[in-house]
Each structure stands twice: as structure tokens, then as C-alpha cells.
Enzyme design. Structure first.
Site, PDB file in Angstrom:
ATOM      1  N   ASP A   1      49.966  29.004  24.045  1.00 31.71           N
ATOM      2  CA  ASP A   1      49.343  30.303  23.794  1.00 31.71           C
ATOM      3  C   ASP A   1      50.240  31.467  24.225  1.00 31.71           C
ATOM      4  O   ASP A   1      50.302  31.811  25.409  1.00 31.71           O
ATOM      5  CB  ASP A   1      48.003  30.333  24.523  1.00 31.71           C
ATOM      6  CG  ASP A   1      47.153  31.523  24.131  1.00 31.71           C
ATOM      7  OD1 ASP A   1      47.721  32.501  23.597  1.00 31.71           O
ATOM      8  OD2 ASP A   1      45.937  31.476  24.346  1.00 31.71           O
TER       9      ASP A   1
ATOM     10  N   TYR B   1      35.839  35.196  23.765  1.00 37.74           N
ATOM     11  CA  TYR B   1      36.228  36.610  23.694  1.00 37.74           C
ATOM     12  C   TYR B   1      35.006  37.500  23.891  1.00 37.74           C
ATOM     13  O   TYR B   1      33.863  37.046  23.796  1.00 37.74           O
ATOM     14  CB  TYR B   1      36.808  36.930  22.316  1.00 37.74           C
ATOM     15  CG  TYR B   1      38.216  36.457  22.096  1.00 37.74           C
ATOM     16  CD1 TYR B   1      39.288  37.054  22.760  1.00 37.74           C
ATOM     17  CD2 TYR B   1      38.485  35.444  21.196  1.00 37.74           C
ATOM     18  CE1 TYR B   1      40.581  36.640  22.523  1.00 37.74           C
ATOM     19  CE2 TYR B   1      39.786  35.018  20.956  1.00 37.74           C
ATOM     20  CZ  TYR B   1      40.821  35.622  21.620  1.00 37.74           C
ATOM     21  OH  TYR B   1      42.098  35.220  21.390  1.00 37.74           O
TER      22      TYR B   1
ATOM     23  N   GLN C   1      46.297  25.660  25.435  1.00 40.14           N
ATOM     24  CA  GLN C   1      46.679  26.665  26.433  1.00 40.14           C
ATOM     25  C   GLN C   1      48.191  26.750  26.632  1.00 40.14           C
ATOM     26  O   GLN C   1      48.744  27.829  26.776  1.00 40.14           O
ATOM     27  CB  GLN C   1      46.003  26.371  27.767  1.00 40.14           C
ATOM     28  CG  GLN C   1      44.663  27.069  27.886  1.00 40.14           C
ATOM     29  CD  GLN C   1      43.933  26.716  29.163  1.00 40.14           C
ATOM     30  OE1 GLN C   1      44.422  25.947  29.976  1.00 40.14           O
ATOM     31  NE2 GLN C   1      42.763  27.275  29.344  1.00 40.14           N
TER      32      GLN C   1
ATOM     33  N   SER D   1      48.477  34.463  26.008  1.00 40.46           N
ATOM     34  CA  SER D   1      48.207  34.271  27.433  1.00 40.46           C
ATOM     35  C   SER D   1      49.483  34.413  28.252  1.00 40.46           C
ATOM     36  O   SER D   1      49.494  35.104  29.276  1.00 40.46           O
ATOM     37  CB  SER D   1      47.630  32.879  27.700  1.00 40.46           C
ATOM     38  OG  SER D   1      46.339  32.802  27.208  1.00 40.46           O
TER      39      SER D   1
ATOM     40  N   ARG E   1      41.852  29.101  20.748  1.00 35.50           N
ATOM     41  CA  ARG E   1      41.652  29.175  22.206  1.00 35.50           C
ATOM     42  C   ARG E   1      40.885  27.948  22.677  1.00 35.50           C
ATOM     43  O   ARG E   1      39.718  28.025  23.045  1.00 35.50           O
ATOM     44  CB  ARG E   1      40.946  30.460  22.547  1.00 35.50           C
ATOM     45  CG  ARG E   1      41.787  31.641  22.100  1.00 35.50           C
ATOM     46  CD  ARG E   1      41.745  32.750  23.053  1.00 35.50           C
ATOM     47  NE  ARG E   1      43.092  33.192  23.296  1.00 35.50           N
ATOM     48  CZ  ARG E   1      43.398  34.187  24.080  1.00 35.50           C
ATOM     49  NH1 ARG E   1      42.475  34.838  24.718  1.00 35.50           N
ATOM     50  NH2 ARG E   1      44.650  34.529  24.256  1.00 35.50           N
TER      51      ARG E   1
HETATM   52  P1  NAD Z   1      41.337  40.029  25.559  1.00 34.40           P
HETATM   53  O1  NAD Z   1      42.775  40.405  25.711  1.00 34.40           O
HETATM   54  O2  NAD Z   1      40.771  39.892  24.195  1.00 34.40           O
HETATM   55  O3  NAD Z   1      40.444  41.102  26.352  1.00 34.40           O
HETATM   56  C1  NAD Z   1      40.684  41.405  27.700  1.00 34.40           C
HETATM   57  C2  NAD Z   1      39.368  41.501  28.438  1.00 34.40           C
HETATM   58  O4  NAD Z   1      38.679  42.705  28.079  1.00 34.40           O
HETATM   59  C3  NAD Z   1      38.379  40.375  28.163  1.00 34.40           C
HETATM   60  O5  NAD Z   1      38.107  39.694  29.377  1.00 34.40           O
HETATM   61  C4  NAD Z   1      37.160  41.083  27.598  1.00 34.40           C
HETATM   62  O6  NAD Z   1      35.938  40.481  27.991  1.00 34.40           O
HETATM   63  C5  NAD Z   1      37.306  42.463  28.207  1.00 34.40           C
HETATM   64  N1  NAD Z   1      36.540  43.553  27.566  1.00 34.40           N
HETATM   65  C6  NAD Z   1      36.281  43.759  26.256  1.00 34.40           C
HETATM   66  N2  NAD Z   1      35.524  44.859  26.082  1.00 34.40           N
HETATM   67  C7  NAD Z   1      35.309  45.380  27.326  1.00 34.40           C
HETATM   68  C8  NAD Z   1      34.603  46.515  27.801  1.00 34.40           C
HETATM   69  N3  NAD Z   1      33.952  47.322  26.979  1.00 34.40           N
HETATM   70  N4  NAD Z   1      34.580  46.736  29.146  1.00 34.40           N
HETATM   71  C9  NAD Z   1      35.228  45.893  30.001  1.00 34.40           C
HETATM   72  N5  NAD Z   1      35.908  44.813  29.600  1.00 34.40           N
HETATM   73  C10 NAD Z   1      35.937  44.557  28.285  1.00 34.40           C
HETATM   74  O7  NAD Z   1      40.997  38.692  26.364  1.00 34.40           O
HETATM   75  P2  NAD Z   1      41.950  37.512  26.823  1.00 34.40           P
HETATM   76  O8  NAD Z   1      42.697  37.902  28.032  1.00 34.40           O
HETATM   77  O9  NAD Z   1      42.741  37.090  25.662  1.00 34.40           O
HETATM   78  O10 NAD Z   1      40.941  36.350  27.271  1.00 34.40           O
HETATM   79  C11 NAD Z   1      39.622  36.203  26.806  1.00 34.40           C
HETATM   80  C12 NAD Z   1      39.091  34.858  27.303  1.00 34.40           C
HETATM   81  O11 NAD Z   1      39.693  33.778  26.605  1.00 34.40           O
HETATM   82  C13 NAD Z   1      39.317  34.566  28.768  1.00 34.40           C
HETATM   83  O12 NAD Z   1      38.151  33.980  29.309  1.00 34.40           O
HETATM   84  C14 NAD Z   1      40.428  33.560  28.791  1.00 34.40           C
HETATM   85  O13 NAD Z   1      40.396  32.711  29.926  1.00 34.40           O
HETATM   86  C15 NAD Z   1      40.130  32.796  27.532  1.00 34.40           C
HETATM   87  N6  NAD Z   1      41.342  32.141  27.026  1.00 34.40           N
HETATM   88  C16 NAD Z   1      41.294  30.805  26.721  1.00 34.40           C
HETATM   89  C17 NAD Z   1      42.447  30.163  26.244  1.00 34.40           C
HETATM   90  C18 NAD Z   1      42.416  28.702  25.921  1.00 34.40           C
HETATM   91  O14 NAD Z   1      41.476  28.032  26.279  1.00 34.40           O
HETATM   92  N7  NAD Z   1      43.452  28.188  25.218  1.00 34.40           N
HETATM   93  C19 NAD Z   1      43.608  30.889  26.066  1.00 34.40           C
HETATM   94  C20 NAD Z   1      43.611  32.240  26.373  1.00 34.40           C
HETATM   95  C21 NAD Z   1      42.470  32.858  26.849  1.00 34.40           C
END
Ligand code: NAD
Length: 376
Positions: free
Chosen positions: A130, A227, A127, A133, A122
Site C-alpha cells: 500500500d 474509510y 498492507q 499508507s 485496503r
Molecule cells: P484518509 O487519508 O482517507 O483520511 C484520513 C483520516 O481523516 C481518516 O481517519 C478519516 O476518518 C478522517 N476524516 C475524514 N473526514 C473527517 C472529518 N470531517 N473530521 C475529522 N477527520 C476526518 O485515511 P487513511 O489514512 O487512508 O486510512 C483510513 C483507514 O483505512 C484507517 O483505519 C487505516 O488503518 C485503514 N487502512 C487499511 C489498510 C489495509 O488494511 N490494507 C491500508 C491503509 C489504511
């Protein structure tokens, strides 16, 4: 160089790993593309569309992969499909290696180089490669449509000659990629929105999409990878108390909360569902990893005290046209990471964190540490 595209064989999979636009891109880079017959048909891309961009159509999987350097697919290969792959070929698809150890062993023993795209680091540079995403974006959008369809109400406010309709009240739990797309879609449909995430960093993003961010006293739960970390018992209790109140007046609740490598946290208990209004709906996007609602059953809709709990799986496959377009762009960008810029030959640079990060098997060895550990 030659890239092959396999047709998906799992019954619930309608996406394809490469769309005709991807063929066009690869051809410009002097890469040949062979597509298994009807690979894109269910996603809305007939063979003729691939041929128009310069691909060759092969009658079956064996013919498609014969002589290919790289093989593209959406779903993990089945044991039968591994049989058509040759030693040294590079397979690029999803895999979830730690949950598919038998397939990992088969790929390792066959000498296939496996690139599991959900292991993509990540980092900003990655991005565009991914798949988690891109496919979460599709799932978030579709979850709102499912939620809207499950309630007997409008989402937007309406002022009509037959009376005024109040906008639906919604709650989105987890504001990662899927959750933010849920909010963007709810907004387009005019619903009232509340959202919560354990990573306070996303508060501003939720607010900029028009949602009210619910807050509780909590330390920052974001790890170095961006995460969420697992909550302590005390913090979890605080979250549950807040959510017990928050779900009571909602028409649609969409949950997307995940902790990488663990079962999804339970955020909505049976009692909390019993406190909700009959006619309301929960769409649980974490169904595949155990669900955020205690009553969720993956792949089913459960009704409890008049509340519908939807546990959709593989939602991206229900929108195969755009899901495939995005998946294909991710794969094509990754393929170019493996092509030497100077002499345009295939080159696996292990210093490249993208290549090193997604590689599971190479030359009869398992390179991905957690998978190696799981295999013992
Ligand atoms: P994910 O699918 O792992 O989780 C979804 C969301 O659930 C997350 O935002 C997490 O904080 C939340 N969560 C976990 N436990 C929780 C709880 N008990 N109550 C409420 N919410 C809870 O996450 P994701 O969508 O894959 O993304 C995580 C982060 O990674 C984001 O900030 C995203 O922007 C970032 N990201 C970066 C890249 C990159 O830079 N290449 C790519 C993808 C995602």
C-alpha cells in the site's frame, strides 16, 4: 523475467521506485533488473549500489525498458515517457487514473498494462503493497517537523536554569495512517496532544499514543472499506463548533482529513484561524485535495493574523531515502503477486483481488470501472 526501473523526470520528485535492497530481493527470485542511469541518485542510492546487488545500468529510459516485462516508477508517466514503452509491458507506478484520463487513453492505445498502485484494495493482505499508507507515514512524520519549525517555541516541556518551558499544545485532525504517525512523532517530541476523527474506532489508537480524543455526539462514520463517509450538514456543524473552541489555545494544528474521491472537508475556517494565537501554525496535509483549512494554498505558506498556514505537497519526496525504501518494498511485494510460484513466469491472475484491483488498462481496454465511466 526482467524488471526495469525508470528515473523520475518531474522536477519535484526525488524518490525512486526500486532501491538496491529491492534488486537483491528480485535477483534471489531469478529476476533480472535494469536501472536507468542515476535513477536513485537523488534519493541517496548511486548506480554503484544497484550494480553491487547485481543490477545492470542502462544509459537512458529507452535502453532500460527495452525487453523488460515490468517497468517500475514512482510518478505517473508523462506522454513522452509512454513513447518508450512497448505493447504488453506492465507499468507499475502511481497514476490517479480518474485525474489523468489523457495518460490513461495513451496507455490504453499503446497496449501497455497499467497497474496504478494507489488503487490497492485496503485488505490486510495488501498492507505491505500500500503506497498510500507507506507514503502517508512519511508525510505525517515530516508534517510535525514542519509544524515545529514554523513556531517560535519548543515542543517539549523543559526545566532549565533559565526558567521552565511549558510543552506546546497540538491538535491533530484525522487519525488515519498519516494522523497516527503525526501523534507518534509529537509524542517523541514531548508535545501535548489532542486529536479528533469522525471514525470513533480510532479513539483507542489515539489514546494509546498519549493523545486526548475529542468527542462529539456522532453516528459511526466509517464505511465498509475502513474509510470515512461524508458528514451530514448537522454533524458537520457540530464538528465545526467543537473545533472552533479546540483550535483557540493550540500552537500547532495538523490536519489530515480526507474523504476518498472527494474534495477534502473544510474543518478550519478563516474565522477559526482568526481565533487562534499569533505565532501558531497549521500544517494542512490535505492541501493537494483542496485543504482542510479555508486559507490553505497548495505548495505555499500563507500568513493570516500571525498564524502560519502551511500547505505542503508531495511531502514524501522531501524524505526520498526512506520514502523510496518503503515505496520500493511495496512495489517488490506487488511484483511477486504477478510471478507464478511454480514456474516463476509472469502470470496475471484476474481472480487475485490485488491484481484485479489495481489494473487500469490491459490489452487496449480500460478495466478500472470508475476510470472507464469517466472516459465516457
Ligand atoms: P484518509 O487519508 O482517507 O483520511 C484520513 C483520516 O481523516 C481518516 O481517519 C478519516 O476518518 C478522517 N476524516 C475524514 N473526514 C473527517 C472529518 N470531517 N473530521 C475529522 N477527520 C476526518 O485515511 P487513511 O489514512 O487512508 O486510512 C483510513 C483507514 O483505512 C484507517 O483505519 C487505516 O488503518 C485503514 N487502512 C487499511 C489498510 C489495509 O488494511 N490494507 C491500508 C491503509 C489504511
Amino acid at each position: 523475467m526482467k524488471v526495469a526501473v525508470l528515473r523520475e523526470t518531474r522536477p519535484d520528485e526525488s524518490r525512486v521506485g526500486l532501491v538496491p535492497d529491492g534488486v537483491k530481493f528480485l535477483k534471489k527470485k531469478e529476476i533480472e533488473v535494469v536501472v536507468e542511469k542515476d535513477a536513485g541518485l537523488q534519493a541517496g542510492f548511486p548506480d554503484a549500489a544497484y550494480e553491487a546487488e547485481g543490477a545492470t545500468i542502462a544509459p537512458d529510459a529507452a535502453a532500460a525498458v527495452s525487453g523488460a516485462d515490468i517497468v517500475l516508477k514512482v510518478q505517473p508517466v508523462t506522454p513522452e515517457e509512454v513513447g518508450v514503452l512497448a505493447r504488453g509491458q506492465i507499468l507499475v507506478s502511481s497514476l490517479q487514473p480518474t485525474s489523468n484520463l489523457e495518460i490513461v487513453k495513451t496507455l490504453r492505445d499503446a497496449g501497455v498494462t497499467m497497474m496504478a498502485m494507489e488503487l490497492m484494495p485496503r485488505i490486510t493482505r495488501a498492507q505491505s503493497m500500500d503506497i498510500l499508507s507507506s507514503q502517508a507515514t512519511v508525510a505525517g512524520y515530516k508534517a510535525v517537523l514542519l509544524g515545529a519549525n514554523a513556531i517560535g517555541k519548543f515542543l517539549p516541556m523543559l526545566t532549565t536554569a533559565a526558567g521552565t518551558v511549558r510543552p506546546a499544545k497540538t491538535l491533530t485532525l484525522g487519525a488515519g495512517v498519516a494522523g497516527l504517525q503525526v501523534l507518534a512523532t509529537f509524542r517523541r517530541l514531548g508535545a501535548l496532544m489532542e486529536a479528533f476523527d469522525v471514525r470513533p474506532a480510532v479513539k483507542e489508537q489515539c489514546e494509546s499514543l498519549g493523545a486526548k480524543f475529542l468527542e462529539i455526539e456522532m453516528e459511526d462514520m466509517e464505511d465498509e472499506g475502513g474509510y470515512a463517509k461524508e458528514l451530514s450538514e448537522e454533524q458537520h456543524k457540530r464538528e465545526m463548533a467543537m473545533l472552533t473552541e479546540a483550535v483557540k489555545d493550540k500552537d500547532v494544528v495538523i490536519t489530515t482529513a480526507q474523504i476518498p474521491g472527494r474534495k477534502a472537508p473544510i474543518l478550519i475556517t478563516r474565522e477559526m484561524v482568526e481565533g487562534m494565537k499569533p505565532g501558531s501554525a497549521i500544517v494542512d496535509l490535505a492541501a493537494e485535495t483542496g485543504g482542510n483549512c479555508e486559507l490553505t494554498r497548495a505548495g505555499e505558506t500563507v500568513e493570516h493574523n500571525g498564524v502560519k498556514i502551511l500547505g505542503p505537497v508531495n511531502l514524501a519526496a522531501t524524505m526520498p531515502f526512506h520514502a523510496s525504501m518503503m515505496f520500493s518494498r511495496n512495489l517488490v511485494t506487488f511484483v511477486m503477486e504477478m510471478v507464478d510460484k511454480e514456474d516463476k513466469s509472469l502470470k496475471l491472475d484476474w481472480e487475485n483481488e490485488v491484481i484485479a484491483g489495481v489494473c487500469v488498462t490491459y490489452q487496449n481496454e480500460v478495466r478500472h470501472a470508475p476510470t472507464k465511466e469517466a472516459l465516457g
